[in-house]
Scaffold this motif. Structure first.
Motif, PDB file in Angstrom:
ATOM      1  N   LEU A 262       2.567   4.536  -6.485  1.00  0.00           N
ATOM      2  CA  LEU A 262       1.319   4.248  -5.785  1.00  0.00           C
ATOM      3  C   LEU A 262       0.462   5.502  -5.629  1.00  0.00           C
ATOM      4  CD1 LEU A 262       2.704   1.775  -3.115  1.00  0.00           C
ATOM      5  CD2 LEU A 262       1.190   1.223  -5.030  1.00  0.00           C
ATOM      6  N   ALA A 263       1.102   6.638  -5.400  1.00  0.00           N
ATOM      7  CA  ALA A 263       0.356   7.888  -5.272  1.00  0.00           C
ATOM      8  C   ALA A 263      -0.306   8.249  -6.604  1.00  0.00           C
ATOM      9  CB  ALA A 263       1.279   9.017  -4.816  1.00  0.00           C
TER      10      ALA A 263
ATOM     11  N   THR B 247       0.833  -1.195   0.000  1.00  0.00           N
ATOM     12  CA  THR B 247       0.000   0.000   0.000  1.00  0.00           C
ATOM     13  C   THR B 247       0.872   1.251   0.000  1.00  0.00           C
ATOM     14  OG1 THR B 247      -0.099   0.197   2.402  1.00  0.00           O
ATOM     15  CG2 THR B 247      -1.760  -1.232   1.344  1.00  0.00           C
ATOM     16  N   LEU B 248       0.252   2.363  -0.332  1.00  0.00           N
ATOM     17  CA  LEU B 248       0.949   3.645  -0.297  1.00  0.00           C
ATOM     18  C   LEU B 248       1.458   3.934   1.108  1.00  0.00           C
ATOM     19  CD1 LEU B 248       1.862   6.308  -1.523  1.00  0.00           C
ATOM     20  CD2 LEU B 248      -0.476   7.164  -1.242  1.00  0.00           C
ATOM     21  N   ASP B 249       0.660   3.656   2.125  1.00  0.00           N
ATOM     22  CA  ASP B 249       1.096   3.894   3.509  1.00  0.00           C
ATOM     23  C   ASP B 249       2.305   3.050   3.882  1.00  0.00           C
ATOM     24  OD1 ASP B 249      -0.883   5.797   3.941  1.00  0.00           O
ATOM     25  OD2 ASP B 249      -2.274   4.356   4.847  1.00  0.00           O
ATOM     26  N   GLN B 250       2.319   1.798   3.451  1.00  0.00           N
ATOM     27  CA  GLN B 250       3.458   0.928   3.739  1.00  0.00           C
ATOM     28  C   GLN B 250       4.713   1.415   3.032  1.00  0.00           C
ATOM     29  OE1 GLN B 250       1.519  -2.640   2.363  1.00  0.00           O
ATOM     30  NE2 GLN B 250       1.329  -3.453   4.446  1.00  0.00           N
ATOM     31  N   ALA B 251       4.565   1.799   1.778  1.00  0.00           N
ATOM     32  CA  ALA B 251       5.717   2.300   1.020  1.00  0.00           C
ATOM     33  C   ALA B 251       6.238   3.591   1.648  1.00  0.00           C
ATOM     34  CB  ALA B 251       5.335   2.529  -0.442  1.00  0.00           C
ATOM     35  N   GLN B 252       5.332   4.470   2.074  1.00  0.00           N
ATOM     36  CA  GLN B 252       5.747   5.724   2.702  1.00  0.00           C
ATOM     37  C   GLN B 252       6.473   5.451   4.017  1.00  0.00           C
ATOM     38  OE1 GLN B 252       5.375   9.046   1.400  1.00  0.00           O
ATOM     39  NE2 GLN B 252       6.941   9.258   2.976  1.00  0.00           N
TER      40      GLN B 252
ATOM     41  N   TYR C  73      14.440   3.391  -4.395  1.00  0.00           N
ATOM     42  CA  TYR C  73      13.434   2.363  -4.629  1.00  0.00           C
ATOM     43  C   TYR C  73      12.103   2.747  -3.984  1.00  0.00           C
ATOM     44  CZ  TYR C  73      10.811  -1.934  -4.321  1.00  0.00           C
ATOM     45  OH  TYR C  73       9.800  -2.866  -4.406  1.00  0.00           O
ATOM     46  N   TRP C  74      12.152   3.099  -2.687  1.00  0.00           N
ATOM     47  CA  TRP C  74      10.915   3.395  -1.972  1.00  0.00           C
ATOM     48  C   TRP C  74      10.299   4.712  -2.424  1.00  0.00           C
ATOM     49  CZ3 TRP C  74       8.218  -0.301  -0.272  1.00  0.00           C
ATOM     50  CH2 TRP C  74       8.829  -1.469   0.193  1.00  0.00           C
ATOM     51  N   ASN C  75      11.104   5.686  -2.808  1.00  0.00           N
ATOM     52  CA  ASN C  75      10.553   6.927  -3.337  1.00  0.00           C
ATOM     53  C   ASN C  75       9.822   6.655  -4.655  1.00  0.00           C
ATOM     54  OD1 ASN C  75      10.264   9.879  -3.220  1.00  0.00           O
ATOM     55  ND2 ASN C  75      11.481   9.804  -5.088  1.00  0.00           N
ATOM     56  N   ASP C  76      10.430   5.848  -5.522  1.00  0.00           N
ATOM     57  CA  ASP C  76       9.777   5.488  -6.782  1.00  0.00           C
ATOM     58  C   ASP C  76       8.464   4.750  -6.519  1.00  0.00           C
ATOM     59  OD1 ASP C  76      11.901   6.637  -8.126  1.00  0.00           O
ATOM     60  OD2 ASP C  76      12.818   4.718  -8.714  1.00  0.00           O
ATOM     61  N   MET C  77       8.468   3.856  -5.526  1.00  0.00           N
ATOM     62  CA  MET C  77       7.264   3.097  -5.183  1.00  0.00           C
ATOM     63  C   MET C  77       6.169   4.034  -4.669  1.00  0.00           C
ATOM     64  SD  MET C  77       5.840   0.085  -5.092  1.00  0.00           S
ATOM     65  CE  MET C  77       7.151  -1.117  -5.101  1.00  0.00           C
TER      66      MET C  77
END
Length: 74
Positions: free
Chosen positions: A58-59, A5-10, A50-54
């Motif tokens: 997702l956003a 999810t977006l929250d998990q990636a953030q 990686y996480w910024n791209d994710m």
């Protein structure tokens, strides 16, 4: 299994940004039992990217951007 999810990636991005700040202060940092030190700066930067791209992906999906929509003209 549902995707990330977006929250998990953030949350992951936030952790890696905190690790980067700790290393910038010449401190060590641990995430999930893995210890990171100044020598691991490349690993931290790779994870941040990686996480910024994710998060961005997702956003964009959540806002509906990036979708192709087709309509039928009457």
């Amino acid at each position: 299994m549902a995707g990330i999810t977006l929250d998990q990636a953030q949350a992951q991005l936030d952790l890696w940004l905190n690790a980067s700040m700790a290393v910038a202060k010449k401190q060590s940092y641990s995430i999930a039992g893995r210890s990171l030190t100044l020598a691991d700066a490349a690993d931290i930067q790779s994870s941040i990217k990686y996480w910024n791209d994710m998060v961005q992906k997702l956003a964009a999906s959540a806002s509906g951007r990036g979708r192709i929509r087709y309509g039928v003209a009457e």
